[in-house]
Motif scaffolding. Structure first.
Motif, PDB file in Angstrom:
ATOM      1  N   THR A  45      -1.957  18.474  -6.329  1.00  0.00           N
ATOM      2  CA  THR A  45      -0.776  17.236  -6.319  1.00  0.00           C
ATOM      3  C   THR A  45      -1.744  16.098  -7.176  1.00  0.00           C
ATOM      4  OG1 THR A  45       0.422  18.031  -4.705  1.00  0.00           O
ATOM      5  CG2 THR A  45       0.697  15.766  -5.346  1.00  0.00           C
ATOM      6  N   GLY A  47      -0.268  12.623  -8.329  1.00  0.00           N
ATOM      7  CA  GLY A  47       0.841  11.659  -8.532  1.00  0.00           C
ATOM      8  C   GLY A  47       2.095  12.315  -8.081  1.00  0.00           C
ATOM      9  N   SER A  48       3.132  12.449  -8.468  1.00  0.00           N
ATOM     10  CA  SER A  48       4.353  13.277  -8.315  1.00  0.00           C
ATOM     11  C   SER A  48       4.344  14.634  -8.581  1.00  0.00           C
ATOM     12  CB  SER A  48       5.513  12.402  -8.912  1.00  0.00           C
ATOM     13  OG  SER A  48       5.479  12.071 -10.166  1.00  0.00           O
ATOM     14  N   THR A  50       2.921  18.349  -8.679  1.00  0.00           N
ATOM     15  CA  THR A  50       2.518  19.310  -8.028  1.00  0.00           C
ATOM     16  C   THR A  50       2.542  20.725  -8.541  1.00  0.00           C
ATOM     17  OG1 THR A  50       3.003  18.344  -5.779  1.00  0.00           O
ATOM     18  CG2 THR A  50       2.571  20.766  -5.714  1.00  0.00           C
TER      19      THR A  50
END
Length: 311
Positions: A45, A47-48, A50
């Motif tokens: 992952t 940041g946002s 994945t």
């Protein structure tokens, strides 16, 4: 605005407004330091974003990101790059555009990761609806931004060790270059030219931050003191002549064939200190518009020019 440099400038300015190598040739051309890419554990992952598995069909729509990916050893995983990515030479260039990205065209290449410099036309949302992962690498403002993007790309692509090595070598090379600069009682001044239209950069931009490391004073700073131009003001002939910079650095030497002779021929410029002292310095347009590993090469050119001036 049909010429290459103004187009690059326009894109750079847009990014700046929105978000605001010899590590060298071998950094991108030679294999990166051995790492554990084959055994990198997923999911990862950043940041946002994945990723459940290592991406094997990466599309890069940013020339800087392309250089970073190849520098960290992820080149074999890159299946297509945008029409402006010209380094390294063997990058799989396509007709995809990073300036006007097309979600349908991108999806047609079935990528498992897309790397973008900015969210033009809300392309991130469009690709998200198609379940295509996207990593944004906005225009860097500082060298730390560049190092972070390199290491994050390493994490995402399974080349964390190689990426850390590339960033570390950049830091070390830059520190060595800057360390030997002579101390001056008064800073030398410079004008950085993006194009013959006299657009420039201030110290608040990534390029400006590099000159600050070298200890140079930017004549363009007063022209954008309020920041309304996003760090990219258009100067006038009169402004530059009055400022009389010690150096003129040309980031339009390839696109627009600017050189010491063309600068000297401009009205009133023959009397500039930079012209009289043969301190008009051509830069590689591409390297001067990117924030990847070859920034070390760029700094070396600048420092070599400055070091010739007696302290």
């Amino acid at each position: 605005m049909s010429r290459r440099t103004p187009r690059i400038f326009a894109a750079t300015l847009a990014v700046a407004a929105l978000a605001l190598g010899a590590c060298a040739e071998k950094t991108a051309d030679e294999p990166a330091a051995s790492g554990s890419s084959a055994t990198a554990s997923y999911p990862v992952t950043v940041g946002s974003l994945t990723l459940d598995k290592r991406p094997e069909k990466i599309i890069s729509l940013s020339p800087t990101a392309t250089e970073m990916l190849f520098a960290i050893g992820a080149g074999p995983q890159v299946s297509a790059v945008d029409d402006q990515s010209n380094y390294p030479a063997d990058a799989p260039k396509s007709d995809l555009s990073g300036f006007q990205p097309n979600a349908e065209a991108i999806a047609g290449k079935s990528p498992d990761l897309v790397v973008l410099a900015n969210d033009t036309n809300k392309i991130v949302d469009q690709l998200g609806k198609l379940k295509i992962p996207v990593y944004l690498t906005p225009a860097a403002i500082t060298l730390d931004d560049s190092y972070r993007q390199i290491t994050e790309l390493g994490t995402l692509t399974g080349h964390a060790d190689q990426a850390t090595d590339v960033a570390s070598r950049m830091k070390d090379d830059i520190a060595k270059l800057v360390k030997d600069l002579p101390q001056r009682a008064e800073k030398l001044t410079y004008y950085h030219e993006l194009g013959p239209e006299l657009y420039s950069v201030t110290s608040k931009t990534f390029m400006g931050s590099l000159y600050s490391q070298v200890g140079l004073a930017n004549i363009a700073d007063p022209a954008d003191a309020d920041g309304k131009n996003g760090g990219y003001p258009q100067l006038s002939q009169e402004f530059i002549v009055k400022a009389n910079p010690d150096f003129v650095f040309l980031a339009d030497s390839k696109c627009c064939q600017q050189n010491a002779d063309s600068v000297k021929a401009r009205s009133g410029w023959a009397g500039l200190t930079a012209v009289k002292n043969n301190q008009v310095v051509p830069l590689d347009d591409d390297i001067a518009s990117r924030w990847g590993p070859r920034v070390v090469d760029l700094l070396r050119v600048i420092i070599d020019a400055v070091a010739k001036v007696p302290a």
